[in-house]
Design a protein around this motif. Structure first.
Motif, PDB file in Angstrom:
ATOM      1  N   SER A  76       0.960  -1.259   0.016  1.00 42.37           N
ATOM      2  CA  SER A  76       0.069   0.058   0.071  1.00 42.37           C
ATOM      3  C   SER A  76       0.836   1.124  -0.042  1.00 42.37           C
ATOM      4  CB  SER A  76      -1.093  -0.169   1.227  1.00 42.37           C
ATOM      5  OG  SER A  76      -1.864  -1.080   1.103  1.00 42.37           O
ATOM      6  N   GLY A  77       1.915   1.320   0.867  1.00 42.78           N
ATOM      7  CA  GLY A  77       2.901   2.447   0.789  1.00 42.78           C
ATOM      8  C   GLY A  77       3.456   2.692  -0.446  1.00 42.78           C
ATOM      9  N   ILE A  78       3.979   1.598  -1.235  1.00 46.22           N
ATOM     10  CA  ILE A  78       4.685   1.560  -2.358  1.00 46.22           C
ATOM     11  C   ILE A  78       3.525   2.172  -3.414  1.00 46.22           C
ATOM     12  CG2 ILE A  78       5.232   0.343  -4.520  1.00 46.22           C
ATOM     13  CD1 ILE A  78       7.437   0.589  -2.540  1.00 46.22           C
ATOM     14  N   GLU A  79       2.406   1.778  -3.475  1.00 48.92           N
ATOM     15  CA  GLU A  79       1.542   2.247  -4.437  1.00 48.92           C
ATOM     16  C   GLU A  79       0.980   3.775  -4.218  1.00 48.92           C
ATOM     17  OE1 GLU A  79      -1.723  -0.608  -3.485  1.00 48.92           O
ATOM     18  OE2 GLU A  79      -1.070  -2.103  -4.849  1.00 48.92           O
ATOM     19  N   ALA A  80       1.261   4.367  -2.897  1.00 48.44           N
ATOM     20  CA  ALA A  80       1.069   5.721  -2.655  1.00 48.44           C
ATOM     21  C   ALA A  80       2.161   6.542  -2.969  1.00 48.44           C
ATOM     22  CB  ALA A  80       0.528   5.811  -1.148  1.00 48.44           C
ATOM     23  N   ALA A  81       3.345   6.042  -2.950  1.00 51.49           N
ATOM     24  CA  ALA A  81       4.648   6.826  -3.104  1.00 51.49           C
ATOM     25  C   ALA A  81       4.799   7.450  -4.606  1.00 51.49           C
ATOM     26  CB  ALA A  81       5.923   5.865  -2.791  1.00 51.49           C
ATOM     27  N   HIS A  82       5.363   8.712  -4.349  1.00 51.04           N
ATOM     28  CA  HIS A  82       5.941   9.378  -5.320  1.00 51.04           C
ATOM     29  C   HIS A  82       7.278   9.710  -5.551  1.00 51.04           C
ATOM     30  CE1 HIS A  82       1.680  10.445  -4.495  1.00 51.04           C
ATOM     31  NE2 HIS A  82       1.305  10.573  -5.898  1.00 51.04           N
ATOM     32  N   GLY A  83       8.037   9.536  -4.586  1.00 51.19           N
ATOM     33  CA  GLY A  83       9.390   9.789  -4.653  1.00 51.19           C
ATOM     34  C   GLY A  83      10.403   9.250  -5.704  1.00 51.19           C
ATOM     35  N   LYS A  84      11.431   9.664  -5.842  1.00 49.13           N
ATOM     36  CA  LYS A  84      12.190   9.055  -6.785  1.00 49.13           C
ATOM     37  C   LYS A  84      13.003   7.856  -6.117  1.00 49.13           C
ATOM     38  CE  LYS A  84      16.434   9.725  -9.785  1.00 49.13           C
ATOM     39  NZ  LYS A  84      17.417  10.784 -10.345  1.00 49.13           N
ATOM     40  N   TYR A  85      13.117   7.543  -4.995  1.00 47.16           N
ATOM     41  CA  TYR A  85      13.572   6.469  -4.043  1.00 47.16           C
ATOM     42  C   TYR A  85      12.880   6.296  -2.856  1.00 47.16           C
ATOM     43  CZ  TYR A  85      17.962   7.763  -6.700  1.00 47.16           C
ATOM     44  OH  TYR A  85      18.785   8.224  -7.527  1.00 47.16           O
ATOM     45  N   VAL A  86      12.816   4.920  -2.592  1.00 42.32           N
ATOM     46  CA  VAL A  86      11.937   4.608  -1.380  1.00 42.32           C
ATOM     47  C   VAL A  86      12.881   4.120  -0.230  1.00 42.32           C
ATOM     48  CG1 VAL A  86      10.584   2.574  -0.904  1.00 42.32           C
ATOM     49  CG2 VAL A  86       9.959   3.883  -2.901  1.00 42.32           C
ATOM     50  N   GLN A  87      12.577   4.330   0.768  1.00 41.90           N
ATOM     51  CA  GLN A  87      13.222   3.835   2.093  1.00 41.90           C
ATOM     52  C   GLN A  87      12.069   3.344   2.962  1.00 41.90           C
ATOM     53  OE1 GLN A  87      16.572   3.576   3.400  1.00 41.90           O
ATOM     54  NE2 GLN A  87      15.434   2.244   5.122  1.00 41.90           N
ATOM     55  N   HIS A  88      12.026   1.914   3.057  1.00 38.52           N
ATOM     56  CA  HIS A  88      11.385   1.153   4.017  1.00 38.52           C
ATOM     57  C   HIS A  88      11.954   1.312   5.436  1.00 38.52           C
ATOM     58  CE1 HIS A  88       8.774  -0.734   0.868  1.00 38.52           C
ATOM     59  NE2 HIS A  88       9.691  -0.999   0.636  1.00 38.52           N
ATOM     60  N   LEU A  89      11.025   1.586   6.340  1.00 38.29           N
ATOM     61  CA  LEU A  89      11.198   1.853   7.864  1.00 38.29           C
ATOM     62  C   LEU A  89      10.224   1.116   8.843  1.00 38.29           C
ATOM     63  CD1 LEU A  89      12.899   3.238  10.256  1.00 38.29           C
ATOM     64  CD2 LEU A  89      11.511   5.140   9.753  1.00 38.29           C
ATOM     65  N   ASP A  90      10.451  -0.012   9.328  1.00 39.19           N
ATOM     66  CA  ASP A  90       9.466  -0.646  10.414  1.00 39.19           C
ATOM     67  C   ASP A  90       9.208   0.446  11.338  1.00 39.19           C
ATOM     68  OD1 ASP A  90       9.539  -2.702   8.738  1.00 39.19           O
ATOM     69  OD2 ASP A  90      10.876  -3.873  10.188  1.00 39.19           O
ATOM     70  N   GLY A  91       7.873   0.515  11.873  1.00 40.13           N
ATOM     71  CA  GLY A  91       7.462   1.282  12.868  1.00 40.13           C
ATOM     72  C   GLY A  91       8.045   1.299  14.328  1.00 40.13           C
ATOM     73  N   ASP A  92       8.900   0.287  14.619  1.00 40.01           N
ATOM     74  CA  ASP A  92       9.448   0.342  15.679  1.00 40.01           C
ATOM     75  C   ASP A  92      10.791   0.362  15.604  1.00 40.01           C
ATOM     76  OD1 ASP A  92       9.565  -1.880  14.510  1.00 40.01           O
ATOM     77  OD2 ASP A  92       9.081  -3.273  16.301  1.00 40.01           O
ATOM     78  N   ASP A  93      11.467   0.850  14.519  1.00 41.21           N
ATOM     79  CA  ASP A  93      12.845   1.014  14.313  1.00 41.21           C
ATOM     80  C   ASP A  93      12.800   2.639  14.117  1.00 41.21           C
ATOM     81  OD1 ASP A  93      13.248  -1.437  14.263  1.00 41.21           O
ATOM     82  OD2 ASP A  93      13.240  -1.772  12.181  1.00 41.21           O
ATOM     83  N   PHE A  94      14.303   3.064  13.813  1.00 41.57           N
ATOM     84  CA  PHE A  94      14.459   4.487  13.589  1.00 41.57           C
ATOM     85  C   PHE A  94      15.421   4.897  12.926  1.00 41.57           C
ATOM     86  CE2 PHE A  94      16.168   3.739  17.731  1.00 41.57           C
ATOM     87  CZ  PHE A  94      17.520   4.369  17.847  1.00 41.57           C
ATOM     88  N   LEU A  95      15.831   5.922  12.136  1.00 39.42           N
ATOM     89  CA  LEU A  95      16.850   6.281  11.443  1.00 39.42           C
ATOM     90  C   LEU A  95      17.918   7.354  12.105  1.00 39.42           C
ATOM     91  CD1 LEU A  95      14.917   6.870   8.009  1.00 39.42           C
ATOM     92  CD2 LEU A  95      16.405   4.897   8.524  1.00 39.42           C
ATOM     93  N   GLU A  96      19.152   7.233  11.569  1.00 34.95           N
ATOM     94  CA  GLU A  96      19.948   8.351  11.889  1.00 34.95           C
ATOM     95  C   GLU A  96      19.542   9.672  11.357  1.00 34.95           C
ATOM     96  OE1 GLU A  96      22.925   8.652  13.969  1.00 34.95           O
ATOM     97  OE2 GLU A  96      21.880   6.992  14.888  1.00 34.95           O
ATOM     98  N   PRO A  97      19.817  10.773  11.904  1.00 37.35           N
ATOM     99  CA  PRO A  97      19.167  12.085  11.244  1.00 37.35           C
ATOM    100  C   PRO A  97      19.561  12.320   9.790  1.00 37.35           C
ATOM    101  CG  PRO A  97      20.104  12.490  13.469  1.00 37.35           C
ATOM    102  CD  PRO A  97      20.422  11.032  13.231  1.00 37.35           C
ATOM    103  N   ASP A  98      20.829  11.892   9.494  1.00 37.27           N
ATOM    104  CA  ASP A  98      21.466  12.102   8.017  1.00 37.27           C
ATOM    105  C   ASP A  98      20.975  10.961   7.120  1.00 37.27           C
ATOM    106  OD1 ASP A  98      23.147  10.797   9.254  1.00 37.27           O
ATOM    107  OD2 ASP A  98      24.885  11.957   8.616  1.00 37.27           O
TER     108      ASP A  98
END
Length: 325
Positions: A76-98
């Protein structure tokens, strides 16, 4: 105007972890992103948290849907996405700021279809970083070889990818609850011409919870899923023109599924699986060089010869703590 990156976050009953995840995305140094949060039928406070964040940041797209599982939430997320690139992120994980900025720049500089990132495992036992991919660049064949033989190589969330890899939808299996990352990642990797690594620093925090299938006991449903995903991968790879190059990879992927069942002391059908592994080891003797295979060679041979001897040796493994009782 097309955003640089679409961050896709599937959410199911993770209210305790969701705010930290969303804050890590909102605070990215790359501002030209869209944040697609897919509520997969949560029954806790997660939907209200999502809506509250969406009201304060126009980049957030909230999707509320009936529960269909992780694979379909990502779909569902892929179908709604418009970005040139995709980053999947599980909802209990997190990313570094950069994270998004570094990954986007690496992809643009190298014209890569996928950028593979370093990551940290955050668990109740502490924090660790697994060994990283050894090369700076791969093609689709060499990437799949690596995914098949090493841990954590096929987790979808570590593969920053061009959205146009999904121009033809990949195959999702709704009820697959273990191995769905492997099945999806191998399809995406096969479509890629150029895959590069980013070695600067770990960018993703992979949070291990006690409810993970690898952390909890084995049930019949889980066992069926563990046995299913190698079949799906085999069907996919055997349908490619390069299928002969993947023969050993397919065998080892199946071994890894069987080893998980061994580690969880799942004995149903184990004698038959050990006989299959014994035959495979004769055909592909190089597999014995892998530590995970070497660890179980004696048990596999005993079990394939006699269920009684196999169970006796498994009891020895349990006493030694190599297998959970």
């Amino acid at each position: 105007m097309q955003p640089c990156v679409s961050v896709i976050i599937p959410v199911y009953n993770i209210e305790k972890h969701l705010e930290k995840c969303l804050d890590s995305v909102i605070g990215q140094t790359l501002k030209d992103i869209e944040i697609i949060v897919v509520n997969d039928g949560s029954t806790d406070n997660s939907p209200r948290i999502i809506d509250r964040y969406a009201r304060t940041d126009s980049r957030i797209v909230a999707i509320h849907k009936a529960n269909e599982g992780l694979a379909y939430a990502r779909k569902s997320g892929i179908e709604a996405a418009h970005g040139k690139y995709v980053q999947h992120l599980d909802g209990d994980d997190f990313l570094e700021p950069d994270a998004c900025e570094l990954l986007f720049n690496r992809a643009e500089e190298t014209n890569a279809d996928i950028v593979i990132m370093r990551f940290l495992i955050d668990s109740p036992c502490g924090q660790e970083e697994p060994p990283f991919w050894t090369q700076d660049e791969y093609n689709n064949i060499s990437a799949i070889h690596t995914m098949a033989h090493e841990d954590y190589r096929w987790n979808l969330v570590f593969l920053f990818q061009r959205r146009d890899l999904h121009a033809v939808p990949i195959d999702y299996l709704q009820n697959l609850t273990y191995g769905e990352d492997a099945y999806q990642s191998i399809q995406i990797a096969y479509r890629s011409k150029k895959i590069v690594t980013l070695r600067d620093k770990p960018l993703y925090h992979y949070v291990v919870r006690k409810s993970s299938v690898t952390q909890t006991g084995m049930t019949r449903q889980k066992a069926e899923n563990v046995l299913l995903f190698p079949n799906l991968i085999e069907t996919f790879l055997e349908g490619t023109p390069e299928n002969r190059q993947f023969a050993e990879d397919i065998v080892y992927i199946r071994f890894r599924a069987y080893f998980l069942l061994l580690l969880k002391n799942w004995r149903e059908g184990m004698a038959e699986r050990c006989r299959l592994m014994t035959r495979s080891l004769k055909k592909y003797p190089r597999l014995k060089e892998f530590p995970e295979v070497n660890r179980f060679v004696k048990l596999i041979r005993l079990y394939s010869f006699s269920s009684f001897l196999g169970k006796a040796y498994m009891a020895y493994y349990i006493r030694k703590g190599k297998i959970k009782a």
